[in-house]
Design a protein around this motif. Structure first.
Motif, PDB file in Angstrom:
ATOM      1  N   PHE A 138     -10.837   3.366  -6.188  1.00 15.71           N
ATOM      2  CA  PHE A 138     -10.075   2.332  -5.473  1.00 15.71           C
ATOM      3  C   PHE A 138     -10.341   2.308  -3.963  1.00 15.71           C
ATOM      4  O   PHE A 138     -10.336   1.227  -3.357  1.00 15.71           O
ATOM      5  CB  PHE A 138      -8.583   2.508  -5.736  1.00 15.71           C
ATOM      6  N   PRO A 139     -10.533   3.464  -3.292  1.00 13.34           N
ATOM      7  CA  PRO A 139     -10.799   3.386  -1.851  1.00 13.34           C
ATOM      8  C   PRO A 139     -11.989   2.501  -1.497  1.00 13.34           C
ATOM      9  O   PRO A 139     -11.983   1.851  -0.434  1.00 13.34           O
ATOM     10  CB  PRO A 139     -11.067   4.856  -1.472  1.00 13.34           C
ATOM     11  N   LEU A 140     -13.002   2.452  -2.363  1.00 15.31           N
ATOM     12  CA  LEU A 140     -14.162   1.588  -2.086  1.00 15.31           C
ATOM     13  C   LEU A 140     -13.727   0.131  -1.989  1.00 15.31           C
ATOM     14  O   LEU A 140     -14.211  -0.617  -1.125  1.00 15.31           O
ATOM     15  CB  LEU A 140     -15.206   1.742  -3.197  1.00 15.31           C
ATOM     16  N   TYR A 141     -12.812  -0.265  -2.864  1.00 12.02           N
ATOM     17  CA  TYR A 141     -12.335  -1.650  -2.862  1.00 12.02           C
ATOM     18  C   TYR A 141     -11.486  -1.944  -1.630  1.00 12.02           C
ATOM     19  O   TYR A 141     -11.697  -2.946  -0.943  1.00 12.02           O
ATOM     20  CB  TYR A 141     -11.535  -1.922  -4.135  1.00 12.02           C
ATOM     21  N   PHE A 142     -10.538  -1.078  -1.350  1.00 12.36           N
ATOM     22  CA  PHE A 142      -9.630  -1.361  -0.236  1.00 12.36           C
ATOM     23  C   PHE A 142     -10.322  -1.230   1.123  1.00 12.36           C
ATOM     24  O   PHE A 142      -9.910  -1.878   2.085  1.00 12.36           O
ATOM     25  CB  PHE A 142      -8.401  -0.459  -0.324  1.00 12.36           C
ATOM     26  N   LYS A 143     -11.366  -0.423   1.211  1.00 15.61           N
ATOM     27  CA  LYS A 143     -12.168  -0.390   2.437  1.00 15.61           C
ATOM     28  C   LYS A 143     -12.927  -1.705   2.610  1.00 15.61           C
ATOM     29  O   LYS A 143     -13.156  -2.164   3.730  1.00 15.61           O
ATOM     30  CB  LYS A 143     -13.156   0.768   2.376  1.00 15.61           C
ATOM     31  N   GLN A 144     -13.314  -2.312   1.491  1.00 16.04           N
ATOM     32  CA  GLN A 144     -14.051  -3.578   1.529  1.00 16.04           C
ATOM     33  C   GLN A 144     -13.221  -4.685   2.167  1.00 16.04           C
ATOM     34  O   GLN A 144     -13.770  -5.597   2.809  1.00 16.04           O
ATOM     35  CB  GLN A 144     -14.470  -3.975   0.109  1.00 16.04           C
ATOM     36  N   ILE A 145     -11.900  -4.624   2.002  1.00 17.71           N
ATOM     37  CA  ILE A 145     -11.023  -5.661   2.570  1.00 17.71           C
ATOM     38  C   ILE A 145     -10.129  -5.064   3.669  1.00 17.71           C
ATOM     39  O   ILE A 145      -8.982  -5.470   3.836  1.00 17.71           O
ATOM     40  CB  ILE A 145     -10.166  -6.310   1.464  1.00 17.71           C
ATOM     41  N   ALA A 146     -10.685  -4.110   4.409  1.00 20.88           N
ATOM     42  CA  ALA A 146      -9.908  -3.416   5.443  1.00 20.88           C
ATOM     43  C   ALA A 146      -9.468  -4.352   6.566  1.00 20.88           C
ATOM     44  O   ALA A 146      -8.530  -4.040   7.309  1.00 20.88           O
ATOM     45  CB  ALA A 146     -10.722  -2.258   6.021  1.00 20.88           C
ATOM     46  N   GLN A 147     -10.139  -5.519   6.691  1.00 17.77           N
ATOM     47  CA  GLN A 147      -9.754  -6.456   7.754  1.00 17.77           C
ATOM     48  C   GLN A 147      -8.459  -7.195   7.431  1.00 17.77           C
ATOM     49  O   GLN A 147      -7.869  -7.829   8.307  1.00 17.77           O
ATOM     50  CB  GLN A 147     -10.882  -7.473   7.994  1.00 17.77           C
ATOM     51  N   VAL A 165      -5.699   4.213   2.927  1.00 23.66           N
ATOM     52  CA  VAL A 165      -7.140   4.027   2.775  1.00 23.66           C
ATOM     53  C   VAL A 165      -7.709   3.271   3.970  1.00 23.66           C
ATOM     54  O   VAL A 165      -8.753   3.645   4.520  1.00 23.66           O
ATOM     55  CB  VAL A 165      -7.449   3.281   1.468  1.00 23.66           C
ATOM     56  N   GLN A 166      -7.010   2.222   4.392  1.00 22.99           N
ATOM     57  CA  GLN A 166      -7.530   1.384   5.474  1.00 22.99           C
ATOM     58  C   GLN A 166      -7.499   2.073   6.830  1.00 22.99           C
ATOM     59  O   GLN A 166      -8.229   1.683   7.744  1.00 22.99           O
ATOM     60  CB  GLN A 166      -6.736   0.082   5.544  1.00 22.99           C
ATOM     61  N   THR A 167      -6.656   3.099   6.985  1.00 20.34           N
ATOM     62  CA  THR A 167      -6.528   3.791   8.274  1.00 20.34           C
ATOM     63  C   THR A 167      -7.107   5.207   8.224  1.00 20.34           C
ATOM     64  O   THR A 167      -6.692   6.076   8.989  1.00 20.34           O
ATOM     65  CB  THR A 167      -5.059   3.841   8.724  1.00 20.34           C
ATOM     66  N   GLN A 201      -2.103 -16.847   9.974  1.00 21.53           N
ATOM     67  CA  GLN A 201      -2.362 -15.408  10.094  1.00 21.53           C
ATOM     68  C   GLN A 201      -2.809 -14.772   8.782  1.00 21.53           C
ATOM     69  O   GLN A 201      -2.880 -13.545   8.684  1.00 21.53           O
ATOM     70  CB  GLN A 201      -1.095 -14.696  10.568  1.00 21.53           C
ATOM     71  N   SER A 202      -3.125 -15.562   7.767  1.00 25.56           N
ATOM     72  CA  SER A 202      -3.434 -14.992   6.459  1.00 25.56           C
ATOM     73  C   SER A 202      -4.914 -15.101   6.143  1.00 25.56           C
ATOM     74  O   SER A 202      -5.674 -15.829   6.793  1.00 25.56           O
ATOM     75  CB  SER A 202      -2.638 -15.709   5.370  1.00 25.56           C
ATOM     76  N   ALA A 203      -5.319 -14.371   5.100  1.00 24.96           N
ATOM     77  CA  ALA A 203      -6.699 -14.466   4.630  1.00 24.96           C
ATOM     78  C   ALA A 203      -6.984 -15.849   4.059  1.00 24.96           C
ATOM     79  O   ALA A 203      -8.123 -16.329   4.097  1.00 24.96           O
ATOM     80  CB  ALA A 203      -6.946 -13.399   3.570  1.00 24.96           C
ATOM     81  N   ILE A 204      -5.954 -16.504   3.536  1.00 23.40           N
ATOM     82  CA  ILE A 204      -6.128 -17.857   2.993  1.00 23.40           C
ATOM     83  C   ILE A 204      -6.497 -18.832   4.109  1.00 23.40           C
ATOM     84  O   ILE A 204      -7.435 -19.627   3.979  1.00 23.40           O
ATOM     85  CB  ILE A 204      -4.846 -18.323   2.276  1.00 23.40           C
ATOM     86  N   SER A 205      -5.771 -18.759   5.224  1.00 23.08           N
ATOM     87  CA  SER A 205      -6.075 -19.652   6.344  1.00 23.08           C
ATOM     88  C   SER A 205      -7.437 -19.318   6.944  1.00 23.08           C
ATOM     89  O   SER A 205      -8.168 -20.215   7.381  1.00 23.08           O
ATOM     90  CB  SER A 205      -4.978 -19.562   7.409  1.00 23.08           C
ATOM     91  N   ALA A 206      -7.810 -18.023   6.947  1.00 24.76           N
ATOM     92  CA  ALA A 206      -9.137 -17.653   7.443  1.00 24.76           C
ATOM     93  C   ALA A 206     -10.235 -18.208   6.549  1.00 24.76           C
ATOM     94  O   ALA A 206     -11.288 -18.644   7.020  1.00 24.76           O
ATOM     95  CB  ALA A 206      -9.251 -16.130   7.530  1.00 24.76           C
TER      96      ALA A 206
END
Length: 296
Positions: free
Chosen positions: A18-27, A89-91, A197-202
């Motif tokens: 799972f860390p591989l996935y959550f690092k992928q979306i760390a932004q 994971v992200q931090t 401020q969301s990933a959807i708007s980005a």
């Protein structure tokens, strides 16, 4: 090979990676990740239920308000566990997260004693005491409690306790939990999107479609390992399942040290070693007792 072992091992392998996935979306902020995970997991689970035509349990819920109350609490515990894990994971606290899941089986022993009146054997108590010594050592070395590990272990321990006494299966239970959390997730995502401020708007304004695709993937990524675990748990003894569960935190530990290069001081390693020794004692004792009972 026993299919149950394969199913359970695949589940723990997925959780360990799972860390591989959550690092992928760390932004994406951890709380927003959990909101997406909740929403798309529900969509995926509803699709499975529709395919299997398993809706009878929904009617039964109206006659069992205590079940709804229990699952409301388990949904809260699950959301806390998810938020803390994704944040960790992200931090760059993957090692702390792995420590939490190393401790979790021993937390389960203590919870079983307090709430289910189970009577752990002497070596099981010795393992719990050794793990507590490891946590104390880590606290003394860092000057603070390893709170990430403790929150993950305790929240998932209580979550497991509630699911153990719940009347719904894994598929229906996770569906109900995400169903309860989805109104909050929808409201939060709507507000963040409205304010830009969301990933959807980005994805809409900046063309970051790939990130949105990764977030949609959170649905099956959450549900499939759980279904594999449920299928495996029905086919193999608890002692075997107990040994397999260390695949997940071991993989997370290796990722934290060798891929993400998180610091591991020798003094901190001693605390981990105490907890690993406790798990070894706990696992071997459980395996030995299970073998004796089988031969009796």
């Amino acid at each position: 090979m026993n299919r149950g072992i394969v199913y359970a091992a695949l589940a723990y392998l997925a959780w360990g990676l799972f860390p591989l996935y959550f690092k992928q979306i760390a932004q994406v902020p951890s709380l927003e990740v959990v909101m997406h995970r909740t929403l798309w997991c529900l969509v995926f689970m509803l699709g499975i239920l529709a395919f299997m035509k398993r809706w009878a349990w929904l009617g039964e819920l109206r006659r069992t308000p205590k079940v709804l109350a229990a699952f409301m609490l388990s949904a809260l515990l699950l959301s806390v566990n998810w938020v803390v894990y994704v944040w960790a994971v992200q931090t760059d606290h993957v090692l702390d997260a792995s420590l939490g899941y190393f401790i979790n089986p021993l937390v389960n022993v203590a919870l079983g004693y307090v709430f289910l009146h189970e009577r752990p054997r002497r070596l099981q108590w010795a393992a719990v005491a050794m793990a507590a010594a490891g946590v104390l050592w880590l606290t003394l070395q860092t000057g603070r409690l390893p709170w990430v590990a403790l929150v993950l272990a305790i929240s998932f321990g209580f979550y497991g306790l509630l699911r153990k006494i719940a009347k719904l299966g894994a598929l229906e239970g996770l569906t109900l939990e995400t169903l309860m959390l989805t109104p909050i997730a929808l409201a939060a995502l709507a507000w963040w999107t409205w304010t830009g401020q969301s990933a959807i708007s980005a994805a809409v304004n900046q063309g970051e479609v790939a990130t949105m695709g990764w977030l949609l993937f959170a649905g099956p990524l959450t549900a499939i390992p759980l279904l594999l675990f449920a299928a495996g748990a029905r086919r193999i003894p608890m002692a075997t399942l107990g040994l397999l569960q260390y695949i997940s935190p071991s993989l997370q530990f290796m990722l934290g040290v060798w891929l993400y290069h998180e610091p591991m001081q020798p003094s901190r390693l001693l605390g981990f070693a105490l907890i690993w020794s406790a798990l070894l004692i706990y696992s071997l004792e459980g395996w030995w007792v299970s073998r004796r009972m089988t031969q009796a």
